[in-house]
Design an enzyme around this catalytic site. Structure first.
Site, PDB file in Angstrom:
ATOM      1  N   THR A 121     -12.680 -17.877  -4.441  1.00  0.00           N
ATOM      2  CA  THR A 121     -13.803 -18.563  -3.805  1.00  0.00           C
ATOM      3  C   THR A 121     -15.126 -18.172  -4.453  1.00  0.00           C
ATOM      4  OG1 THR A 121     -15.080 -18.561  -1.727  1.00  0.00           O
ATOM      5  CG2 THR A 121     -13.719 -16.665  -2.101  1.00  0.00           C
ATOM      6  N   ASP A 122     -16.111 -19.052  -4.325  1.00  0.00           N
ATOM      7  CA  ASP A 122     -17.454 -18.730  -4.820  1.00  0.00           C
ATOM      8  C   ASP A 122     -18.128 -17.645  -3.979  1.00  0.00           C
ATOM      9  OD1 ASP A 122     -17.919 -20.236  -2.533  1.00  0.00           O
ATOM     10  OD2 ASP A 122     -19.202 -21.722  -3.497  1.00  0.00           O
ATOM     11  N   GLU A 123     -17.554 -17.358  -2.797  1.00  0.00           N
ATOM     12  CA  GLU A 123     -18.192 -16.365  -1.922  1.00  0.00           C
ATOM     13  C   GLU A 123     -18.177 -14.966  -2.503  1.00  0.00           C
ATOM     14  OE1 GLU A 123     -17.184 -16.463   2.181  1.00  0.00           O
ATOM     15  OE2 GLU A 123     -16.939 -18.623   2.204  1.00  0.00           O
ATOM     16  N   TYR A 148     -13.983 -11.078   4.713  1.00  0.00           N
ATOM     17  CA  TYR A 148     -13.198 -12.074   3.966  1.00  0.00           C
ATOM     18  C   TYR A 148     -13.552 -12.067   2.484  1.00  0.00           C
ATOM     19  CZ  TYR A 148     -12.230 -16.592   1.810  1.00  0.00           C
ATOM     20  OH  TYR A 148     -11.845 -17.562   0.917  1.00  0.00           O
ATOM     21  N   LYS A 152     -11.374 -11.046  -0.968  1.00  0.00           N
ATOM     22  CA  LYS A 152     -11.125 -11.996  -2.072  1.00  0.00           C
ATOM     23  C   LYS A 152     -11.645 -11.399  -3.378  1.00  0.00           C
ATOM     24  CE  LYS A 152      -9.489 -15.496  -2.050  1.00  0.00           C
ATOM     25  NZ  LYS A 152      -8.055 -15.921  -2.126  1.00  0.00           N
TER      26      LYS A 152
HETATM   27  P1  NAD Z   1      -5.707 -21.776   5.012  1.00  0.00           P
HETATM   28  O1  NAD Z   1      -6.080 -20.691   5.968  1.00  0.00           O
HETATM   29  O2  NAD Z   1      -5.768 -23.190   5.451  1.00  0.00           O
HETATM   30  O3  NAD Z   1      -4.213 -21.524   4.479  1.00  0.00           O
HETATM   31  C1  NAD Z   1      -3.727 -20.263   4.152  1.00  0.00           C
HETATM   32  C2  NAD Z   1      -2.197 -20.347   4.097  1.00  0.00           C
HETATM   33  O4  NAD Z   1      -1.700 -19.055   3.703  1.00  0.00           O
HETATM   34  C3  NAD Z   1      -1.544 -20.674   5.451  1.00  0.00           C
HETATM   35  O5  NAD Z   1      -0.531 -21.645   5.271  1.00  0.00           O
HETATM   36  C4  NAD Z   1      -0.959 -19.341   5.905  1.00  0.00           C
HETATM   37  O6  NAD Z   1       0.205 -19.509   6.711  1.00  0.00           O
HETATM   38  C5  NAD Z   1      -0.628 -18.689   4.565  1.00  0.00           C
HETATM   39  N1  NAD Z   1      -0.592 -17.220   4.656  1.00  0.00           N
HETATM   40  C6  NAD Z   1      -1.522 -16.400   5.229  1.00  0.00           C
HETATM   41  N2  NAD Z   1      -1.110 -15.120   5.137  1.00  0.00           N
HETATM   42  C7  NAD Z   1       0.066 -15.118   4.471  1.00  0.00           C
HETATM   43  C8  NAD Z   1       0.971 -14.102   4.054  1.00  0.00           C
HETATM   44  N3  NAD Z   1       0.731 -12.802   4.305  1.00  0.00           N
HETATM   45  N4  NAD Z   1       2.077 -14.466   3.381  1.00  0.00           N
HETATM   46  C9  NAD Z   1       2.339 -15.763   3.123  1.00  0.00           C
HETATM   47  N5  NAD Z   1       1.538 -16.780   3.502  1.00  0.00           N
HETATM   48  C10 NAD Z   1       0.410 -16.452   4.176  1.00  0.00           C
HETATM   49  O7  NAD Z   1      -6.607 -21.516   3.731  1.00  0.00           O
HETATM   50  P2  NAD Z   1      -7.242 -22.558   2.687  1.00  0.00           P
HETATM   51  O8  NAD Z   1      -8.552 -22.974   3.178  1.00  0.00           O
HETATM   52  O9  NAD Z   1      -6.222 -23.566   2.335  1.00  0.00           O
HETATM   53  O10 NAD Z   1      -7.473 -21.579   1.444  1.00  0.00           O
HETATM   54  C11 NAD Z   1      -6.478 -21.414   0.443  1.00  0.00           C
HETATM   55  C12 NAD Z   1      -7.008 -20.521  -0.654  1.00  0.00           C
HETATM   56  O11 NAD Z   1      -8.160 -21.107  -1.229  1.00  0.00           O
HETATM   57  C13 NAD Z   1      -7.427 -19.122  -0.199  1.00  0.00           C
HETATM   58  O12 NAD Z   1      -7.050 -18.196  -1.182  1.00  0.00           O
HETATM   59  C14 NAD Z   1      -8.937 -19.222  -0.078  1.00  0.00           C
HETATM   60  O13 NAD Z   1      -9.548 -17.973  -0.269  1.00  0.00           O
HETATM   61  C15 NAD Z   1      -9.242 -20.181  -1.198  1.00  0.00           C
HETATM   62  N6  NAD Z   1     -10.474 -20.979  -1.077  1.00  0.00           N
HETATM   63  C16 NAD Z   1     -10.702 -21.725   0.038  1.00  0.00           C
HETATM   64  C17 NAD Z   1     -11.839 -22.537   0.111  1.00  0.00           C
HETATM   65  C18 NAD Z   1     -12.122 -23.418   1.303  1.00  0.00           C
HETATM   66  O14 NAD Z   1     -13.143 -24.080   1.329  1.00  0.00           O
HETATM   67  N7  NAD Z   1     -11.247 -23.490   2.298  1.00  0.00           N
HETATM   68  C19 NAD Z   1     -12.742 -22.555  -0.956  1.00  0.00           C
HETATM   69  C20 NAD Z   1     -12.486 -21.770  -2.089  1.00  0.00           C
HETATM   70  C21 NAD Z   1     -11.332 -20.997  -2.128  1.00  0.00           C
HETATM   71  O1  TDX Z   2     -18.900 -24.122  14.146  1.00  0.00           O
HETATM   72  C1  TDX Z   2     -19.439 -23.828  13.078  1.00  0.00           C
HETATM   73  N1  TDX Z   2     -20.773 -24.054  12.899  1.00  0.00           N
HETATM   74  C2  TDX Z   2     -21.434 -23.757  11.735  1.00  0.00           C
HETATM   75  O2  TDX Z   2     -22.647 -23.993  11.641  1.00  0.00           O
HETATM   76  C3  TDX Z   2     -18.682 -23.261  11.965  1.00  0.00           C
HETATM   77  C4  TDX Z   2     -17.209 -23.001  12.121  1.00  0.00           C
HETATM   78  C5  TDX Z   2     -19.370 -22.988  10.799  1.00  0.00           C
HETATM   79  N2  TDX Z   2     -20.699 -23.220  10.682  1.00  0.00           N
HETATM   80  C6  TDX Z   2     -21.367 -22.968   9.380  1.00  0.00           C
HETATM   81  C7  TDX Z   2     -21.059 -21.645   8.716  1.00  0.00           C
HETATM   82  C8  TDX Z   2     -21.163 -21.992   7.239  1.00  0.00           C
HETATM   83  O3  TDX Z   2     -22.507 -21.936   6.801  1.00  0.00           O
HETATM   84  O4  TDX Z   2     -20.868 -23.969   8.483  1.00  0.00           O
HETATM   85  C9  TDX Z   2     -20.697 -23.444   7.158  1.00  0.00           C
HETATM   86  C10 TDX Z   2     -19.257 -23.587   6.748  1.00  0.00           C
HETATM   87  O5  TDX Z   2     -18.488 -22.712   7.555  1.00  0.00           O
HETATM   88  P1  TDX Z   2     -16.914 -22.502   7.326  1.00  0.00           P
HETATM   89  O6  TDX Z   2     -16.210 -23.800   7.407  1.00  0.00           O
HETATM   90  O7  TDX Z   2     -16.466 -21.394   8.222  1.00  0.00           O
HETATM   91  O8  TDX Z   2     -16.856 -22.086   5.772  1.00  0.00           O
HETATM   92  P2  TDX Z   2     -17.500 -20.868   4.925  1.00  0.00           P
HETATM   93  O9  TDX Z   2     -17.765 -19.699   5.784  1.00  0.00           O
HETATM   94  O10 TDX Z   2     -18.617 -21.438   4.102  1.00  0.00           O
HETATM   95  O11 TDX Z   2     -16.219 -20.514   3.997  1.00  0.00           O
HETATM   96  C11 TDX Z   2     -15.417 -21.588   3.454  1.00  0.00           C
HETATM   97  O12 TDX Z   2     -15.728 -21.818   2.104  1.00  0.00           O
HETATM   98  C12 TDX Z   2     -15.382 -20.822   1.183  1.00  0.00           C
HETATM   99  C13 TDX Z   2     -13.935 -21.278   3.601  1.00  0.00           C
HETATM  100  O13 TDX Z   2     -13.625 -21.042   4.962  1.00  0.00           O
HETATM  101  C14 TDX Z   2     -13.541 -20.104   2.758  1.00  0.00           C
HETATM  102  O14 TDX Z   2     -12.131 -19.883   2.823  1.00  0.00           O
HETATM  103  C15 TDX Z   2     -13.935 -20.387   1.336  1.00  0.00           C
HETATM  104  O15 TDX Z   2     -13.685 -19.252   0.555  1.00  0.00           O
END
Ligand code: NAD
Ligand code: TDX
Length: 336
Positions: A121-123, A148, A152
């Protein structure tokens, strides 16, 4: 790439990637997923049986992981605890999965000399000022803020060390905020859409000024496939789509697209340590691999996402109540 092991393939991005992989390659896919609260087997429905095997298990289970990695030529690692708000309430699972789980996979990939791609992630880069003209690049120093993002960051550094010290054939990608179908209702966009569908007022943290750089999940999938197929071993690639928007603007778009008044939401207590702004410079990916995002029309992507949640209430209804109960407990803690 004939046999791909995808960890976290029942989650949001992992499941969208598995659909993408089956549609765009001939590879056989094995999904390893623990089916935590965030995983859903139904997210893989409709895929041909001869292309997909599903194994329920933990990425920190070294015997299981060794077996599955041995049977694959490529590992694409999505599995993680992914939600910042959960990491503030209970950090332990983030250490176990994101750090120890990644370590377990790396050791197996090293033993069997497998191609490894790590999703991040960019975080990990921390945050930017609202008026900073710079964006994150592959050279930006690591400076994570939350439990988190720090786990990462730790996992990224492990991957880099395994490349350098053991010659692991690995690549890394760090992507900005994804949106699209099958995202858990705890995350910002699906939470607000499903709140509106349930007659609950959307919730904006702080003043809603924080900026996220949105990318459609399909574009994340196509970028990851390009890196797995053509990326240079040992390299990191940032993935983005020039989608910077404040949270207030995104919520305004959701309210407009769902026919609600623009003030039909509540401001709530801000997230602790809330990162202000993320922004990605993805020119390395474009220049080296010729990749471009195809779904840059945010309004169209958001409208399609709203339609998906409208049409798939069965998929999210079971998680909605527990998610909102969690957020109520966070608010109550803030009030005490
Ligand atoms: P998500 O929470 O929707 O999915 C995570 C999956 O991993 C789930 O299916 C969960 O059951 C599985 N999991 C969790 N712990 C586990 C374990 N110990 N063993 C096996 N499986 C396990 O997450 P997401 O949003 O799809 O994110 C996927 C990846 O992308 C992560 O590595 C996250 O850091 C990265 N990422 C997410 C975002 C975003 O915006 N959501 C952005 C950049 C990077
Ligand atoms: O109810 C809400 N109200 C609100 O204002 C929630 C749930 C979030 N927010 C804000 C927090 C953040 O600034 O919205 C923005 C996005 O929040 P999230 O969806 O929780 O994402 P963020 O914390 O930015 O992280 C996401 O992007 C990077 C993913 O969850 C991560 O897994 C990924 O690495």
């Amino acid at each position: 790439m004939k046999d791909v092991l995808v960890t976290g393939g029942a989650g949001f991005i992992g499941s969208n990637f598995v659909h993408h992989l089956v549609a765009h390659t001939d590879a056989h896919v094995t999904v390893l997923d623990a089916l935590t609260y965030a995983g859903d087997r139904r997210s893989l429905a409709g895929l041909p049986e001869n292309r997909l095997a599903f194994v329920r298990g933990d990425i920190a289970d070294s015997a299981l992981v060794d077996d599955l990695v041995a049977g694959a030529d490529t590992v694409v690692h999505f599995a993680a605890e992914s939600h910042n708000d959960n990491s503030l309430a209970e950090p332990r699972p983030f250490i176990d999965t994101n750090v120890v789980g990644t370590f377990t996979l790396l050791e197996a990939a090293r033993r069997h000399d497998r191609r490894f791609h790590h999703i991040s992630t960019d975080e990990v880069y921390g945050d930017l000022a609202l008026d900073d003209p710079e964006r994150f690049t592959e050279a930006t120093p690591y400076n994570p803020s939350s439990p988190y993002s720090s786990t990462k960051a730790a996992s990224d550094l492990l991957v880099r060390a395994w490349v350098r010290s053991f010659g692991l054939r690995a690549t890394l990608s760090n992507c900005s905020n994804n949106y699209g179908p099958r995202q858990h209702v705890e995350k910002f966009i699906p939470r607000q859409i499903t709140n509106i569908l349930r007659g609950i007022r959307p919730k904006l943290y702080g003043r809603g000024l924080n900026v996220r750089d949105w990318i459609h999940v399909d574009d994340h999938s196509s970028a990851v496939l390009a890196i797995v197929e053509r990326g240079r071993v040992g390299e990191t690639y940032l993935i983005g789509a020039d989608g910077e928007r404040s949270n207030a603007d995104v919520l305004a778009d959701i309210l407009r697209l769902m026919g609600r008044p623009d003030d039909a939401f509540d401001f709530v207590t801000d997230r602790a340590g809330h990162d202000l702004r993320y922004a990605i410079d993805w020119s390395k990916l474009r220049d080296e691999l010729g990749w471009e995002p195809a779904r840059r029309d945010f309004d169209a992507g958001l409208a399609a996402t709203i339609e998906w949640y409208r049409a798939n209430e069965d998929w999210w209804a079971g998680s909605k109540e527990a998610t909102e109960a969690f957020y109520r407990s966070v608010e109550e803690r803030h009030e005490r």
